[in-house]
Design an enzyme around this catalytic site. Structure first.
Site, mmCIF file in Angstrom:
data_model
loop_
_atom_site.group_PDB
_atom_site.id
_atom_site.type_symbol
_atom_site.label_atom_id
_atom_site.label_comp_id
_atom_site.label_asym_id
_atom_site.label_seq_id
_atom_site.Cartn_x
_atom_site.Cartn_y
_atom_site.Cartn_z
ATOM 1 N N VAL A 1 0.861 -1.173 0.000
ATOM 2 C CA VAL A 1 0.000 0.000 0.000
ATOM 3 C C VAL A 1 0.901 1.229 0.000
ATOM 4 O O VAL A 1 1.863 1.299 0.769
ATOM 5 C CB VAL A 1 -0.915 0.024 1.242
ATOM 6 C CG1 VAL A 1 -1.826 1.251 1.204
ATOM 7 C CG2 VAL A 1 -1.746 -1.250 1.322
ATOM 8 N N CYS A 2 0.604 2.169 -0.889
ATOM 9 C CA CYS A 2 1.325 3.435 -0.910
ATOM 10 C C CYS A 2 2.838 3.184 -1.062
ATOM 11 O O CYS A 2 3.262 2.399 -1.902
ATOM 12 C CB CYS A 2 0.993 4.221 0.353
ATOM 13 S SG CYS A 2 1.430 5.961 0.318
ATOM 14 N N THR A 3 3.666 3.796 -0.220
ATOM 15 C CA THR A 3 5.112 3.671 -0.368
ATOM 16 C C THR A 3 5.656 2.356 0.174
ATOM 17 O O THR A 3 6.874 2.159 0.195
ATOM 18 C CB THR A 3 5.827 4.843 0.332
ATOM 19 O OG1 THR A 3 5.391 4.910 1.699
ATOM 20 C CG2 THR A 3 5.520 6.154 -0.366
ATOM 21 N N GLY A 4 4.777 1.448 0.568
ATOM 22 C CA GLY A 4 5.239 0.090 0.869
ATOM 23 C C GLY A 4 5.922 -0.534 -0.333
ATOM 24 O O GLY A 4 6.755 -1.436 -0.197
ATOM 25 N N THR B 1 2.843 3.325 -6.968
ATOM 26 C CA THR B 1 2.919 3.773 -5.580
ATOM 27 C C THR B 1 2.264 5.144 -5.517
ATOM 28 O O THR B 1 1.653 5.594 -6.506
ATOM 29 C CB THR B 1 4.372 3.815 -5.074
ATOM 30 O OG1 THR B 1 4.380 4.099 -3.665
ATOM 31 C CG2 THR B 1 5.202 4.856 -5.797
#
Length: 322
Positions: free
Chosen positions: A107-110, A127
């Site tokens: 999720v996102c910057t994961g 991202t």
């Protein structure tokens, strides 16, 4: 069928909604499925099993340490400020253990942590839009697509910023247990089950830069609010009180888009919203969006989105629209 174990990784400065959003979806699927056995077993784990502090100041207490985590069906890696200085031990754990899972999700910057672990090499990924350029620069083996809400490439799925994790989790629930279960969860969370992976992350006003000069900012707002109006360069230049040549040059310099490209995106966005959220006819939508005729709008949709308006509506219209 035994429940699928979803292992959620926790670390300091994680984005809390990246964690809680998907967790609410997976746990909500149990209630929606109406079965005695929950379809998912959600397990949270930090590197050492210690509590972590999110970027918003909340404290999350994991179930256990990563070393003690059960074999997961799905590994979920949230994002947040903590990914900017990723724990090498966490990256090493991902490199060693994540490939054994049925699914790997970020999720996102994961996605940055997945890339550092080599899990995105040779894959298409996304991202948060603000970090796509960095991801592409630091990891040239990754094909970064900045536009979608989420991207599936094999058993690896990456999603855009924050709430896109909910969209992706709903898509995974739908894949595992059907549309009715996913729709029930979406309704319970008061979100729409309507964002397939090729919808844009953000509106044209966010995608483009905001002009520095007030007259150009006012023109940007005018375009968004009047997609069916005269949006030719001479008309917009007159509104900005500039010559057409000066206006076109200044608009591109300050927004990153030519006036024509900005207008095209604004009109597509307006038409998409009406197709998704209203029962208006295609002819009416084409007029209000500035295309004039359904055929002109059809050509614009095929050129830009790869699908005609009627097919777009069938695929993307929200089920919650009366």
């Amino acid at each position: 069928m035994p429940p699928r174990t979803v292992l959620v990784l926790l670390f300091d400065d994680v984005q809390s909604l990246d964690v809680t959003g998907p967790v609410e979806v997976f746990t909500g699927a149990g209630l929606a499925a109406g079965t005695d056995h929950a379809p998912y077993r959600v397990v949270t784990a930090s590197m050492d099993g210690a509590p972590v502090r999110t970027s918003s100041g909340l404290t999350l207490v994991p179930d256990l340490a990563l070393a003690d985590a059960p074999a997961p069906h799905t590994v979920l890696v949230p994002g947040g400020q903590g990914t900017r200085r990723g724990d090498p031990r966490l990256v090493a754990w991902l490199r060693a253990h994540a490939p054994r899972a049925e699914r790997v999700v970020s999720v996102c910057t994961g996605a940055i942590l997945l890339a550092e672990a080599g899990l995105l090499d040779g894959r298409r990924a996304t991202t948060h839009w603000a970090y796509c350029a960095r991801l592409a620069r630091d990891h040239p083996a990754v094909e970064v697509d900045p536009d979608p809400i989420y991207v599936r490439d094999g058993n690896v799925a990456t999603s855009a910023g924050v709430t896109a994790g909910i969209d992706l989790a709903l898509a995974l629930v739908e894949e595992d247990h059907g549309r009715d279960v996913a729709l029930t969860v979406a309704r319970h969370l008061v979100v729409f089950l309507r964002r397939p992976g090729n919808q844009a992350q953000f509106s044209v006003q966010l995608a483009a830069q905001t002009a520095a000069r007030a007259p150009l900012r006012e023109v940007q707002q005018w375009i968004t609010e009047h997609p069916g109006g005269d949006l030719s360069v001479p008309a917009l230049a007159e509104r900005a009180r500039l010559s057409p040549r000066h206006f076109a040059r200044a608009f591109h310099a300050e927004t990153g888009l030519t006036p024509g490209r900005y207008v095209e995106r604004a009109r597509i966005e307006h038409a998409r919203r009406l197709l998704e959220d209203t029962a208006d006819g295609v002819e009416e939508i084409s007029r209000s969006s500035g295309y004039g005729t359904p055929e002109a709008m059809r050509r614009a949709f095929v050129r830009t989105l790869g699908t005609p308006p009627a097919e777009y509506r069938l695929r993307f219209r929200t089920p919650l629209t009366p």
